[in-house]
Design a protein around this motif. Structure first.
Motif, mmCIF file in Angstrom:
data_model
loop_
_atom_site.group_PDB
_atom_site.id
_atom_site.type_symbol
_atom_site.label_atom_id
_atom_site.label_comp_id
_atom_site.label_asym_id
_atom_site.label_seq_id
_atom_site.Cartn_x
_atom_site.Cartn_y
_atom_site.Cartn_z
ATOM 1 N N ILE A 99 0.813 -1.182 -0.145
ATOM 2 C CA ILE A 99 0.029 -0.069 -0.099
ATOM 3 C C ILE A 99 0.878 1.453 -0.025
ATOM 4 O O ILE A 99 0.392 2.162 -0.711
ATOM 5 C CB ILE A 99 -1.166 -0.112 1.235
ATOM 6 C CG1 ILE A 99 -1.972 -1.163 0.939
ATOM 7 C CG2 ILE A 99 -1.707 1.316 1.508
ATOM 8 C CD1 ILE A 99 -2.600 -1.312 2.505
ATOM 9 N N ALA A 100 1.958 1.223 1.027
ATOM 10 C CA ALA A 100 2.710 2.482 1.020
ATOM 11 C C ALA A 100 3.733 2.633 -0.267
ATOM 12 O O ALA A 100 3.856 3.666 -0.870
ATOM 13 C CB ALA A 100 3.475 2.405 2.350
ATOM 14 N N GLY A 101 4.013 1.520 -0.662
ATOM 15 C CA GLY A 101 4.777 1.562 -1.783
ATOM 16 C C GLY A 101 4.449 1.891 -3.231
ATOM 17 O O GLY A 101 4.976 2.801 -4.130
ATOM 18 N N LEU A 102 3.048 1.507 -3.453
ATOM 19 C CA LEU A 102 2.598 1.525 -4.772
ATOM 20 C C LEU A 102 1.729 2.902 -4.821
ATOM 21 O O LEU A 102 1.548 3.540 -5.787
ATOM 22 C CB LEU A 102 1.623 0.659 -4.965
ATOM 23 C CG LEU A 102 2.030 -0.840 -5.274
ATOM 24 C CD1 LEU A 102 0.705 -1.880 -5.448
ATOM 25 C CD2 LEU A 102 3.003 -0.786 -6.377
ATOM 26 N N PHE A 103 1.311 3.473 -3.682
ATOM 27 C CA PHE A 103 0.431 4.693 -3.723
ATOM 28 C C PHE A 103 1.166 5.689 -2.780
ATOM 29 O O PHE A 103 1.277 5.611 -1.709
ATOM 30 C CB PHE A 103 -0.893 4.371 -3.354
ATOM 31 C CG PHE A 103 -1.644 3.214 -3.877
ATOM 32 C CD1 PHE A 103 -1.934 3.272 -5.197
ATOM 33 C CD2 PHE A 103 -1.743 1.933 -3.356
ATOM 34 C CE1 PHE A 103 -2.549 2.189 -5.859
ATOM 35 C CE2 PHE A 103 -2.172 0.833 -3.844
ATOM 36 C CZ PHE A 103 -2.616 0.950 -5.290
ATOM 37 N N ARG A 104 1.205 7.072 -3.208
ATOM 38 C CA ARG A 104 1.591 8.351 -2.373
ATOM 39 C C ARG A 104 0.626 8.408 -1.332
ATOM 40 O O ARG A 104 1.350 8.798 -0.169
ATOM 41 C CB ARG A 104 1.707 9.234 -3.247
ATOM 42 C CG ARG A 104 2.784 9.203 -4.300
ATOM 43 C CD ARG A 104 2.844 10.619 -5.111
ATOM 44 N NE ARG A 104 3.881 10.561 -6.278
ATOM 45 C CZ ARG A 104 4.284 11.259 -7.129
ATOM 46 N NH1 ARG A 104 3.751 12.606 -7.228
ATOM 47 N NH2 ARG A 104 4.955 11.088 -8.142
ATOM 48 N N LEU A 105 -0.719 8.345 -1.320
ATOM 49 C CA LEU A 105 -1.583 8.377 -0.347
ATOM 50 C C LEU A 105 -1.341 7.442 0.634
ATOM 51 O O LEU A 105 -1.306 7.630 1.906
ATOM 52 C CB LEU A 105 -3.186 8.360 -0.736
ATOM 53 C CG LEU A 105 -4.045 8.546 0.144
ATOM 54 C CD1 LEU A 105 -3.892 9.911 1.092
ATOM 55 C CD2 LEU A 105 -5.394 8.467 -0.288
ATOM 56 N N GLY A 106 -1.047 6.155 0.270
ATOM 57 C CA GLY A 106 -0.737 4.983 1.075
ATOM 58 C C GLY A 106 0.508 5.273 2.051
ATOM 59 O O GLY A 106 0.675 4.923 3.209
ATOM 60 N N GLU A 107 1.448 5.987 1.462
ATOM 61 C CA GLU A 107 2.705 6.337 1.965
ATOM 62 C C GLU A 107 2.476 7.171 3.014
ATOM 63 O O GLU A 107 3.094 7.028 4.167
ATOM 64 C CB GLU A 107 3.732 6.730 1.191
ATOM 65 C CG GLU A 107 5.257 7.121 1.523
ATOM 66 C CD GLU A 107 5.759 7.778 0.661
ATOM 67 O OE1 GLU A 107 7.427 7.804 0.883
ATOM 68 O OE2 GLU A 107 5.585 8.055 -0.484
ATOM 69 N N LEU A 109 0.049 7.989 4.821
ATOM 70 C CA LEU A 109 -0.843 7.486 5.915
ATOM 71 C C LEU A 109 -0.275 6.231 6.832
ATOM 72 O O LEU A 109 -0.394 6.170 7.843
ATOM 73 C CB LEU A 109 -2.312 6.644 5.283
ATOM 74 C CG LEU A 109 -3.353 7.870 4.495
ATOM 75 C CD1 LEU A 109 -4.259 7.137 4.071
ATOM 76 C CD2 LEU A 109 -3.596 8.714 5.712
ATOM 77 N N VAL A 110 0.614 5.400 5.992
ATOM 78 C CA VAL A 110 1.195 4.234 6.705
ATOM 79 C C VAL A 110 2.681 4.419 7.105
ATOM 80 O O VAL A 110 2.969 3.923 8.181
ATOM 81 C CB VAL A 110 1.189 3.021 5.658
ATOM 82 C CG1 VAL A 110 1.626 1.821 6.143
ATOM 83 C CG2 VAL A 110 -0.218 2.563 5.399
ATOM 84 N N ASP A 111 3.559 4.920 6.179
ATOM 85 C CA ASP A 111 5.081 4.819 6.411
ATOM 86 C C ASP A 111 5.449 5.732 7.780
ATOM 87 O O ASP A 111 6.200 4.931 8.382
ATOM 88 C CB ASP A 111 5.624 5.527 5.133
ATOM 89 C CG ASP A 111 7.156 5.011 5.504
ATOM 90 O OD1 ASP A 111 7.502 4.224 5.273
ATOM 91 O OD2 ASP A 111 7.909 6.412 5.622
ATOM 92 N N ALA A 112 4.886 6.793 8.095
ATOM 93 C CA ALA A 112 5.205 7.404 9.244
ATOM 94 C C ALA A 112 4.975 6.667 10.515
ATOM 95 O O ALA A 112 5.795 6.570 11.354
ATOM 96 C CB ALA A 112 4.641 8.853 9.220
ATOM 97 N N THR A 113 3.827 5.975 10.593
ATOM 98 C CA THR A 113 3.471 5.401 11.711
ATOM 99 C C THR A 113 4.264 4.016 11.928
ATOM 100 O O THR A 113 4.718 3.630 12.850
ATOM 101 C CB THR A 113 1.826 4.929 11.497
ATOM 102 O OG1 THR A 113 1.110 5.915 11.198
ATOM 103 C CG2 THR A 113 1.304 3.980 12.755
ATOM 104 N N MET A 114 4.543 3.259 10.850
ATOM 105 C CA MET A 114 5.498 2.228 10.550
ATOM 106 C C MET A 114 6.873 2.627 11.303
ATOM 107 O O MET A 114 7.522 1.667 12.023
ATOM 108 C CB MET A 114 5.365 1.625 9.399
ATOM 109 C CG MET A 114 4.067 0.885 9.266
ATOM 110 S SD MET A 114 3.695 -0.540 10.057
ATOM 111 C CE MET A 114 4.833 -1.781 9.708
ATOM 112 N N GLN A 115 7.466 3.458 10.785
ATOM 113 C CA GLN A 115 8.737 4.009 10.999
ATOM 114 C C GLN A 115 8.806 4.328 12.297
ATOM 115 O O GLN A 115 9.837 4.377 13.442
ATOM 116 C CB GLN A 115 9.039 5.454 10.242
ATOM 117 C CG GLN A 115 9.195 5.063 8.989
ATOM 118 C CD GLN A 115 10.251 3.900 8.299
ATOM 119 O OE1 GLN A 115 11.208 3.596 9.163
ATOM 120 N NE2 GLN A 115 10.136 3.268 6.973
ATOM 121 N N MET A 116 7.824 5.050 12.982
ATOM 122 C CA MET A 116 7.740 5.262 14.271
ATOM 123 C C MET A 116 7.814 3.962 15.380
ATOM 124 O O MET A 116 8.246 3.742 16.207
ATOM 125 C CB MET A 116 6.570 6.104 14.734
ATOM 126 C CG MET A 116 6.333 6.475 16.307
ATOM 127 S SD MET A 116 4.864 7.374 16.317
ATOM 128 C CE MET A 116 3.580 6.407 16.122
#
Length: 272
Positions: A99-107, A109-116
């Motif tokens: 989701i985060a890799g294919l879509f900028r919106l997914g990135e 919404l998802v990436d910052a939370t996962m990195q944290m």
């Protein structure tokens, strides 16, 4: 044809020509030397049995545990926990990575939370997991799932974002649809990174399993280790550690085999 012809010879690349000892022998020489040193230190009294039991004692204890069936049962329980946690955590990690890799919106919404969340030590979550799930199997599997989700997420996400842009342009030139582009170009390009993430996740699964099986375990390799610790049975502890190592080596070998099968199309450097 003249009589001065040279006989035909098969030419082999230097990289595949055999040199020196067989590779399997070189790979096993290190562990064999370590066990031999351990045995020498034990029989000479340099390494007392109270500190660490010798190889012969460990083998005897392993034979006893196998004869009674305790070791096989513990291995099956631990392996089931590790694979169940990996299946849950891996599914979540890969799904969020796609989701985060294919879509900028997914990135966004998802990436910052996962990195944290990945910076939070999993062991520190054990008290919360016990409160949420009790002291049964659920917190053990949840701990493994948490540990295995993040390596797969990071590697799959990086693999998707690092797909060669020229391949994307070729796909667009050929008129591939968005779905066809993802299935035939992006995901195969991300597969090498995904398999690397799987290897990392398997290693973390065994580490998380060691901690998880300290949570009121009544079966498994960790349970055997906990009992052996109470009675200072270093031989049984070593048996359990060897089992952990062999299980980890076995699943890692499985992933390496998958790499050879699914990545046979990709030429790679195999060392000199």
């Amino acid at each position: 044809m003249g009589g001065n012809e040279l006989p035909l010879q098969r030419i082999e690349p230097v990289s595949v020509s055999g040199r020196g000892l067989p590779r399997w022998l070189r790979r096993t020489s290190g562990p064999v030397a370590l066990v031999l040193l351990w045995h020498i230190l034990s029989v000479t009294g340099v390494l007392p049995s109270e500190v660490l039991a010798g190889p012969s004692t460990v083998l005897s204890s392993a034979a006893t545990l196998i004869e009674t069936g305790e070791l096989q049962e513990a291995m099956w329980v631990s392996l089931s926990r590790a694979l169940t946690g990996l299946a849950i955590g891996g599914s979540i990690g890969v799904t969020l990575a796609v989701i985060a890799g294919l879509f900028r919106l997914g990135e966004d919404l998802v990436d910052a939370t996962m990195q944290m969340m990945r910076t939070v030590p999993n062991v520190a979550l054990i008290p919360l997991l016990i409160i949420w799930f009790g002291i049964g199997e659920a917190p053990k599997i949840a701990l493994i799932a948490l540990g295995t989700a993040f390596p797969l997420y990071l590697n799959v996400y990086a693999g998707i974002r690092n797909v060669d842009q020229s391949l994307i342009e070729v796909g667009r030139t050929l008129g591939l649809s968005r779905l066809a582009m993802i299935v035939n170009v992006v995901l195969p390009g991300a597969l090498p990174s995904a398999l690397v993430g799987l290897r990392y996740s398997l290693g973390i699964a065994w580490l998380a399993l060691v901690f998880g099986e300290q949570i009121n375990a009544t079966a498994g390799i960790g349970y055997l280790m906990a009992n052996a610790r109470e009675f200072f049975q270093t031989d049984v502890i070593v048996v359990c550690l060897v089992v952990y190592a062999l299980l980890g080596l076995g699943v890692d070998f499985t992933v390496r085999t998958l790499e050879k099968v699914f990545l046979s199309w990709r030429p790679a450097f195999n060392g000199t």
